[in-house]
Design an enzyme around this catalytic site. Structure first.
Site, PDB file in Angstrom:
ATOM      1  N   TYR A   1      -1.686  -1.247  10.044  1.00 23.81           N
ATOM      2  CA  TYR A   1      -1.957  -1.249   8.814  1.00 23.81           C
ATOM      3  C   TYR A   1      -0.577  -0.873   7.915  1.00 23.81           C
ATOM      4  CZ  TYR A   1      -3.901  -0.985   3.805  1.00 23.81           C
ATOM      5  OH  TYR A   1      -4.101  -1.313   2.495  1.00 23.81           O
TER       6      TYR A   1
ATOM      7  N   SER B   1       0.811  -1.164   0.356  1.00 20.62           N
ATOM      8  CA  SER B   1      -0.028  -0.079   0.017  1.00 20.62           C
ATOM      9  C   SER B   1       0.724   1.078  -0.010  1.00 20.62           C
ATOM     10  CB  SER B   1      -0.822  -0.064   1.312  1.00 20.62           C
ATOM     11  OG  SER B   1      -1.410   1.285   1.509  1.00 20.62           O
TER      12      SER B   1
HETATM   13  N1  LIG Z   1      -8.771  -0.578  -1.110  1.00 19.21           N
HETATM   14  C1  LIG Z   1      -7.834   0.262  -1.314  1.00 19.21           C
HETATM   15  O1  LIG Z   1      -7.814   1.517  -1.347  1.00 19.21           O
HETATM   16  C2  LIG Z   1      -6.243  -0.413  -1.087  1.00 19.21           C
HETATM   17  C3  LIG Z   1      -5.319   0.551  -1.211  1.00 19.21           C
HETATM   18  C4  LIG Z   1      -4.100  -0.051  -0.770  1.00 19.21           C
HETATM   19  C5  LIG Z   1      -3.770  -1.260  -0.589  1.00 19.21           C
HETATM   20  N2  LIG Z   1      -4.775  -2.229  -0.661  1.00 19.21           N
HETATM   21  C6  LIG Z   1      -4.688  -3.565  -0.497  1.00 19.21           C
HETATM   22  O2  LIG Z   1      -5.310  -4.341  -1.466  1.00 19.21           O
HETATM   23  C7  LIG Z   1      -5.566  -5.699  -0.791  1.00 19.21           C
HETATM   24  C8  LIG Z   1      -7.033  -5.854  -1.098  1.00 19.21           C
HETATM   25  O3  LIG Z   1      -7.960  -4.912  -0.455  1.00 19.21           O
HETATM   26  P1  LIG Z   1      -9.276  -4.620  -0.978  1.00 19.21           P
HETATM   27  O4  LIG Z   1      -9.523  -3.059  -1.238  1.00 19.21           O
HETATM   28  O5  LIG Z   1      -9.658  -5.560  -2.123  1.00 19.21           O
HETATM   29  O6  LIG Z   1     -10.102  -5.157   0.362  1.00 19.21           O
HETATM   30  P2  LIG Z   1     -11.333  -6.175   0.488  1.00 19.21           P
HETATM   31  O7  LIG Z   1     -11.701  -5.967   1.916  1.00 19.21           O
HETATM   32  O8  LIG Z   1     -12.405  -5.986  -0.456  1.00 19.21           O
HETATM   33  O9  LIG Z   1     -10.770  -7.469   0.371  1.00 19.21           O
HETATM   34  C9  LIG Z   1      -9.908  -8.151   1.273  1.00 19.21           C
HETATM   35  C10 LIG Z   1     -10.127  -9.629   1.161  1.00 19.21           C
HETATM   36  O10 LIG Z   1      -9.430 -10.330   2.205  1.00 19.21           O
HETATM   37  C11 LIG Z   1     -10.235 -10.945   3.005  1.00 19.21           C
HETATM   38  N3  LIG Z   1      -9.817 -11.430   4.219  1.00 19.21           N
HETATM   39  C12 LIG Z   1      -9.441 -10.599   5.330  1.00 19.21           C
HETATM   40  N4  LIG Z   1      -9.224 -11.464   6.512  1.00 19.21           N
HETATM   41  C13 LIG Z   1      -9.080 -12.696   6.018  1.00 19.21           C
HETATM   42  C14 LIG Z   1      -8.837 -13.813   6.703  1.00 19.21           C
HETATM   43  N5  LIG Z   1      -8.575 -13.929   7.985  1.00 19.21           N
HETATM   44  N6  LIG Z   1      -8.905 -15.057   5.969  1.00 19.21           N
HETATM   45  C15 LIG Z   1      -9.206 -15.012   4.816  1.00 19.21           C
HETATM   46  N7  LIG Z   1      -9.500 -13.932   3.811  1.00 19.21           N
HETATM   47  C16 LIG Z   1      -9.307 -12.741   4.852  1.00 19.21           C
HETATM   48  C17 LIG Z   1     -11.568 -10.517   3.067  1.00 19.21           C
HETATM   49  O11 LIG Z   1     -12.686 -11.358   3.335  1.00 19.21           O
HETATM   50  C18 LIG Z   1     -11.751  -9.803   1.823  1.00 19.21           C
HETATM   51  O12 LIG Z   1     -12.281 -10.598   0.571  1.00 19.21           O
HETATM   52  C19 LIG Z   1      -5.310  -5.274   0.520  1.00 19.21           C
HETATM   53  O13 LIG Z   1      -3.965  -6.172   0.879  1.00 19.21           O
HETATM   54  C20 LIG Z   1      -5.226  -4.099   0.812  1.00 19.21           C
HETATM   55  O14 LIG Z   1      -4.485  -3.774   1.911  1.00 19.21           O
HETATM   56  C21 LIG Z   1      -6.016  -1.512  -0.873  1.00 19.21           C
END
Ligand SMILES: NC(=O)c1ccc[n+]([C@@H]2O[C@H](COP(=O)([O-])OP(=O)(O)OC[C@H]3O[C@@H](n4cnc5c(N)ncnc54)[C@H](O)[C@@H]3O)[C@@H](O)[C@H]2O)c1
Length: 266
Positions: free
Chosen positions: A178, A155
């Protein structure tokens, strides 16, 4: 010399995506199956996980597998590797994408710093960071045998500190755990890139904020501070993944691609 289209193909290969039923996980699953890989969707949301694997299979015509697992369980990464090998007999790609994000609703997490709890900190370390370590450790021989690759999803907040003015007047927050876990994941990327070389490549993708119905005040402030003047989309992330996991990125290892509209460029 192969063509660019040939270099991006992943036919016969098998890719595990943790958090594969989430927003970015969906885009990653699509990219991988569009490249021809068989995708293993790992997520704690059982129904979404099964539905996603079904959609990937239907759209691409390539097999996909749903593996509902709660990665908070320290035995889960080992089960994921065993189940993938049992189903497909190989592992070529691991995308460590599951995380507790600011929107996860974990108590004591996305709250002001003095209120952030030790329980939430430890839960985030387990899922965001330790799970990636365990999964790669459990699969490293298989990855080496396939000349495979790992992509860790970081991130911007693993690279720079948060600008808390963005969140003023919104219920949104930005947890210390985070930042710490994403920063740790980036250093784990460099560690594994050298230790698992030359057979396994390990890289990271660090997204900026993805537009997802955030409060207008937040989205406007965010866009104004971004050189490309908008928040990201899930689609913005597909290309970087396609490059890093395929032979198009065969000479790239230990790198972190910022897909952030330039957020960290100034
Ligand atoms: N959305 C943003 O703006 C953003 C920005 C930078 C980085 N990210 C990173 O991208 C990645 C995906 O994020 P996203 O936005 O799709 O979020 P999201 O919440 O839509 O997806 C995360 C997924 O991880 C799963 N998850 C969480 N804990 C879990 C566990 N204990 N066991 C199994 N599955 C689990 C959730 O059920 C979910 O489906 C993450 O690593 C996040 O940190 C997101």
């Amino acid at each position: 010399m192969r063509t660019v289209n040939e270099l991006f193909r992943l036919d016969e290969r098998v890719a595990i995506v943790t958090g594969g039923a989430g927003h970015i996980g969906l885009a990653f699953g699509e990219a991988l199956s569009e490249q021809g890989a068989r995708v293993v969707v790992v997520d704690r949301q059982r129904l979404a996980c099964e539905e996603r694997a079904h959609v990937l299979e239907t759209k691409s015509g390539v097999k996909a597998l749903a593996l509902p697992e709660d990665l908070s369980d320290s035995a889960a990464p080992g089960r994921v590797v065993a189940a993938t090998l049992a189903a497909f007999g190989r592992i070529d790609v691991i995308v460590n994408n599951a995380a507790f994000t600011g929107a996860s609703g974990l108590p004591g997490y996305a709250v002001p710093f003095p209120e952030q709890s030790l329980e939430a900190w430890e839960a985030a370390i387990r899922v965001n960071l330790t799970c990636a370590f365990q999964l790669v450790q459990a699969a490293h021989e298989e990855l080496a045998a396939r000349r495979g690759s790992v992509v860790n999803v970081g991130s911007i907040y693993g690279v720079v500190g948060p600008n808390m003015n963005l969140y003023a007047g919104t219920p949104m927050g930005n947890p210390a755990a985070y930042a710490a876990t994403k920063g740790g994941l980036l250093q784990l990327t460099q560690y594994l890139a050298t230790v698992l070389a030359p057979k396994v490549r390990v890289n990271a993708i660090s997204p900026g904020g993805i537009s997802r119905g955030q409060p207008e005040a937040f989205a406007e402030r965010y866009a104004a501070l971004t050189p490309l003047k908008r928040m990201g989309t899930e689609e913005d992330l597909k290309g970087a993944l396609a490059l890093l996991v395929s032979d198009a990125g065969a000479y790239i290892t230990g790198q972190n691609i910022m897909v952030d509209g330039g957020w960290t460029a100034w």
